[in-house]
Design a protein around this motif. Structure first.
Motif, PDB file in Angstrom:
ATOM      1  N   ALA A   1      42.159  54.688  40.597  1.00  0.00           N
ATOM      2  CA  ALA A   1      41.875  54.610  39.165  1.00  0.00           C
ATOM      3  C   ALA A   1      41.436  53.223  38.714  1.00  0.00           C
ATOM      4  O   ALA A   1      40.598  53.085  37.818  1.00  0.00           O
ATOM      5  CB  ALA A   1      43.110  55.041  38.379  1.00  0.00           C
ATOM      6  N   ASP A   2      41.958  52.175  39.345  1.00  0.00           N
ATOM      7  CA  ASP A   2      41.602  50.825  38.903  1.00  0.00           C
ATOM      8  C   ASP A   2      40.303  50.319  39.512  1.00  0.00           C
ATOM      9  O   ASP A   2      39.732  49.343  39.032  1.00  0.00           O
ATOM     10  CB  ASP A   2      42.746  49.838  39.200  1.00  0.00           C
ATOM     11  N   ILE A   3      39.812  50.974  40.547  1.00  0.00           N
ATOM     12  CA  ILE A   3      38.540  50.584  41.160  1.00  0.00           C
ATOM     13  C   ILE A   3      37.395  51.441  40.638  1.00  0.00           C
ATOM     14  O   ILE A   3      36.237  51.020  40.629  1.00  0.00           O
ATOM     15  CB  ILE A   3      38.640  50.666  42.698  1.00  0.00           C
ATOM     16  N   ALA A   4      37.696  52.651  40.157  1.00  0.00           N
ATOM     17  CA  ALA A   4      36.660  53.577  39.692  1.00  0.00           C
ATOM     18  C   ALA A   4      35.714  52.983  38.649  1.00  0.00           C
ATOM     19  O   ALA A   4      34.528  53.335  38.647  1.00  0.00           O
ATOM     20  CB  ALA A   4      37.317  54.851  39.158  1.00  0.00           C
ATOM     21  N   PRO A   5      36.160  52.101  37.738  1.00  0.00           N
ATOM     22  CA  PRO A   5      35.199  51.505  36.796  1.00  0.00           C
ATOM     23  C   PRO A   5      34.127  50.648  37.465  1.00  0.00           C
ATOM     24  O   PRO A   5      33.087  50.377  36.864  1.00  0.00           O
ATOM     25  CB  PRO A   5      36.087  50.655  35.879  1.00  0.00           C
ATOM     26  N   ILE A   6      34.378  50.225  38.707  1.00  0.00           N
ATOM     27  CA  ILE A   6      33.397  49.427  39.437  1.00  0.00           C
ATOM     28  C   ILE A   6      32.521  50.321  40.305  1.00  0.00           C
ATOM     29  O   ILE A   6      31.300  50.212  40.310  1.00  0.00           O
ATOM     30  CB  ILE A   6      34.100  48.359  40.305  1.00  0.00           C
ATOM     31  N   HIS A   7      33.149  51.215  41.056  1.00  0.00           N
ATOM     32  CA  HIS A   7      32.422  52.106  41.966  1.00  0.00           C
ATOM     33  C   HIS A   7      33.272  53.338  42.203  1.00  0.00           C
ATOM     34  O   HIS A   7      34.492  53.295  42.093  1.00  0.00           O
ATOM     35  CB  HIS A   7      32.131  51.391  43.291  1.00  0.00           C
TER      36      HIS A   7
ATOM     37  N   GLU B   1      46.865  53.455  46.418  1.00  0.00           N
ATOM     38  CA  GLU B   1      47.649  53.519  45.197  1.00  0.00           C
ATOM     39  C   GLU B   1      47.095  52.529  44.173  1.00  0.00           C
ATOM     40  O   GLU B   1      46.676  51.415  44.529  1.00  0.00           O
ATOM     41  CB  GLU B   1      49.124  53.218  45.473  1.00  0.00           C
ATOM     42  N   PRO B   2      47.048  52.918  42.883  1.00  0.00           N
ATOM     43  CA  PRO B   2      46.550  52.006  41.843  1.00  0.00           C
ATOM     44  C   PRO B   2      47.352  50.709  41.833  1.00  0.00           C
ATOM     45  O   PRO B   2      48.566  50.701  42.020  1.00  0.00           O
ATOM     46  CB  PRO B   2      46.762  52.805  40.558  1.00  0.00           C
ATOM     47  N   GLY B   3      46.653  49.621  41.632  1.00  0.00           N
ATOM     48  CA  GLY B   3      47.306  48.321  41.584  1.00  0.00           C
ATOM     49  C   GLY B   3      47.335  47.583  42.912  1.00  0.00           C
ATOM     50  O   GLY B   3      47.729  46.411  42.948  1.00  0.00           O
ATOM     51  N   LEU B   4      46.925  48.237  43.994  1.00  0.00           N
ATOM     52  CA  LEU B   4      46.940  47.562  45.289  1.00  0.00           C
ATOM     53  C   LEU B   4      45.945  46.402  45.312  1.00  0.00           C
ATOM     54  O   LEU B   4      46.225  45.339  45.865  1.00  0.00           O
ATOM     55  CB  LEU B   4      46.609  48.547  46.413  1.00  0.00           C
ATOM     56  N   PHE B   5      44.770  46.605  44.687  1.00  0.00           N
ATOM     57  CA  PHE B   5      43.720  45.593  44.718  1.00  0.00           C
ATOM     58  C   PHE B   5      43.548  44.919  43.356  1.00  0.00           C
ATOM     59  O   PHE B   5      43.720  45.545  42.313  1.00  0.00           O
ATOM     60  CB  PHE B   5      42.386  46.216  45.129  1.00  0.00           C
ATOM     61  N   GLU B   6      43.172  43.651  43.420  1.00  0.00           N
ATOM     62  CA  GLU B   6      42.786  42.887  42.236  1.00  0.00           C
ATOM     63  C   GLU B   6      41.278  42.710  42.261  1.00  0.00           C
ATOM     64  O   GLU B   6      40.708  42.338  43.303  1.00  0.00           O
ATOM     65  CB  GLU B   6      43.473  41.527  42.246  1.00  0.00           C
ATOM     66  N   ALA B   7      40.606  42.986  41.151  1.00  0.00           N
ATOM     67  CA  ALA B   7      39.150  42.868  41.077  1.00  0.00           C
ATOM     68  C   ALA B   7      38.780  41.522  40.475  1.00  0.00           C
ATOM     69  O   ALA B   7      39.126  41.224  39.325  1.00  0.00           O
ATOM     70  CB  ALA B   7      38.570  44.002  40.244  1.00  0.00           C
ATOM     71  N   ILE B   8      38.065  40.695  41.228  1.00  0.00           N
ATOM     72  CA  ILE B   8      37.668  39.372  40.793  1.00  0.00           C
ATOM     73  C   ILE B   8      36.149  39.331  40.637  1.00  0.00           C
ATOM     74  O   ILE B   8      35.424  39.541  41.621  1.00  0.00           O
ATOM     75  CB  ILE B   8      38.114  38.307  41.803  1.00  0.00           C
ATOM     76  N   PRO B   9      35.639  39.114  39.438  1.00  0.00           N
ATOM     77  CA  PRO B   9      34.183  38.991  39.271  1.00  0.00           C
ATOM     78  C   PRO B   9      33.682  37.717  39.938  1.00  0.00           C
ATOM     79  O   PRO B   9      34.258  36.637  39.759  1.00  0.00           O
ATOM     80  CB  PRO B   9      34.006  38.940  37.749  1.00  0.00           C
ATOM     81  N   ILE B  10      32.624  37.836  40.722  1.00  0.00           N
ATOM     82  CA  ILE B  10      32.099  36.695  41.452  1.00  0.00           C
ATOM     83  C   ILE B  10      30.582  36.602  41.227  1.00  0.00           C
ATOM     84  O   ILE B  10      29.978  37.494  40.631  1.00  0.00           O
ATOM     85  CB  ILE B  10      32.406  36.797  42.961  1.00  0.00           C
ATOM     86  N   SER B  11      29.979  35.538  41.716  1.00  0.00           N
ATOM     87  CA  SER B  11      28.547  35.346  41.539  1.00  0.00           C
ATOM     88  C   SER B  11      27.772  36.175  42.554  1.00  0.00           C
ATOM     89  O   SER B  11      28.344  36.742  43.493  1.00  0.00           O
ATOM     90  CB  SER B  11      28.189  33.870  41.700  1.00  0.00           C
ATOM     91  N   ASP B  12      26.455  36.207  42.375  1.00  0.00           N
ATOM     92  CA  ASP B  12      25.624  36.992  43.282  1.00  0.00           C
ATOM     93  C   ASP B  12      25.324  36.259  44.590  1.00  0.00           C
ATOM     94  O   ASP B  12      24.505  36.723  45.395  1.00  0.00           O
ATOM     95  CB  ASP B  12      24.312  37.409  42.600  1.00  0.00           C
ATOM     96  N   ARG B  13      26.007  35.159  44.850  1.00  0.00           N
ATOM     97  CA  ARG B  13      25.836  34.486  46.137  1.00  0.00           C
ATOM     98  C   ARG B  13      26.245  35.389  47.296  1.00  0.00           C
ATOM     99  O   ARG B  13      25.735  35.266  48.406  1.00  0.00           O
ATOM    100  CB  ARG B  13      26.651  33.187  46.179  1.00  0.00           C
TER     101      ARG B  13
END
Length: 257
Positions: free
Chosen positions: A161-167, A201-213
Motif C-alpha cells: 500500500a505504501d509503494i503503490a503511489p509510486i509504482h 508488509e506496509p511500512g517495510l520500505f521508506e521512499a526517498i525522492p532522489i535526483s535523476d542521476r
C-alpha cells in the motif's frame, strides 16, 4: 517492476544475514543495472545430520534470464523480472520456479513515479536499515558453442500500500524465516511456497525522492541516493500503471559476461 537496485552492505553482513558458507569480499554497489553481475544465493549440498554449517552459497549471475531453450537470446526481450502470479504457467520461468529458486540480497531498490511526462525517481530502502532478500530465479544457458552462463531474474508482485503511489509492482521480499523453504527445491514445489510470493508488509520500505542521476547506470556513487529537498509530497491516491524506464543496453563493458 524492479529495474535497478543496490547492495551496500559489507560481505560480512551479507554472510551473516543470508546464512552463507562464505562469499568473496566485494565493494558496495549503489546502482546495479540489468546485464550486470548480481549476487544470488542458492541451496548448497545437504550437510551431514547434526552439522551446524550453513547450507547456502552465493554465486555471481548475469541479471537478465535466458531460458535454456532459447536459440537466439538476442531475439528475446531482456528478462530482468518475472511476474510471480504467472511464472508457473510461463514456459520461460516454469522450470526455474520449480528447480532453481534463489535469494538476492539487497539494500534497497529504485523505482520511478510517472507524473505527466516526467518520471521521478525514488530510492526505496528498508525503513530500519539493513538488508532484505528478493526472490529470484536462475537458469544456466548454454550457447551453441558450448559455453555456459548463469542468468537470473527477480520475481515481482503487486506493490504494498505504501509503494503503490509510486509504482504498481515491487520485488517479492522473502522474510528470513522463509529462506529455507524458498530455497528447498528438492522437496517443495511452487504451490508449497506460493504464500511467500506476496507483497511486503506496509511500512517495510521508506521512499526517498532522489535526483535523476540514478537514471544513468554510469553513476555508481552514493550521491545518487541523496534526498532532494524540493520534492513534492508523495500522493497517496492510486496511480495508473506506469511504464518502467527502459533497461540500459549491454554495451559489453562488463567483462564477466
Amino acid at each position: 517492476m524492479c529495474g535497478r537496485f543496490t547492495l551496500m552492505a559489507s560481505w560480512e553482513e551479507v554472510v551473516a544475514y543470508m546464512g552463507l558458507l562464505e562469499v568473496e569480499p566485494f565493494p558496495p554497489r549503489y546502482n546495479i543495472a540489468p546485464t550486470q553481475p548480481i549476487l544470488m544465493v542458492i541451496a548448497a549440498e545437504p550437510r551431514q545430520p547434526g552439522s551446524n554449517l550453513p547450507d547456502r552459497r552465493a554465486m555471481l549471475v548475469r541479471w537478465g534470464l535466458i531460458p535454456r531453450w532459447a536459440k537466439n537470446p538476442k531475439s528475446l526481450p531482456l528478462l530482468i523480472n518475472a511476474r510471480s502470479e504467472s511464472a508457473e504457467e510461463r514456459g520461460t520461468f516454469k522450470v526455474a520456479l520449480r528447480h532453481r529458486r534463489t535469494l538476492i540480497p539487497a539494500s534497497g531498490f529504485y523505482e520511478w513515479k510517472t507524473v505527466g511526462k516526467e518520471k521521478r525517481p525514488f530510492f526505496l530502502k528498508p525503513r530500519d536499515g539493513g538488508l532484505v532478500a528478493f526472490a529470484g530465479l536462475m537458469e544456466t544457458y548454454a550457447d551453441p558453442n558450448g559455453s555456459e552462463i548463469d542468468t537470473g531474474a527477480i520475481l515481482t508482485t503487486a506493490a504494498s500500500a505504501d509503494i503503490a503511489p509510486i509504482h504498481d509492482r515491487m520485488p517479492v521480499v522473502v522474510r528470513p524465516e522463509d529462506f529455507a523453504r524458498w530455497l528447498d527445491c528438492r522437496r517443495l514445489e511452487p504451490r508449497d511456497v506460493a504464500d511467500i510470493m506476496r507483497p511486503a508488509e506496509p511500512g517495510l520500505f521508506e521512499a526517498i525522492p532522489i535526483s535523476d542521476r540514478v537514471n544513468k547506470f554510469a553513476n555508481v556513487g552514493p550521491e545518487i541516493q541523496e534526498r532532494i529537498a524540493d520534492a513534492p509530497p508523495l500522493a497517496v491516491e492510486p496511480q495508473k500503471p506506469a511504464k518502467p524506464p527502459a533497461a540500459p543496453k549491454d554495451d559489453g563493458q562488463f567483462s564477466l559476461f
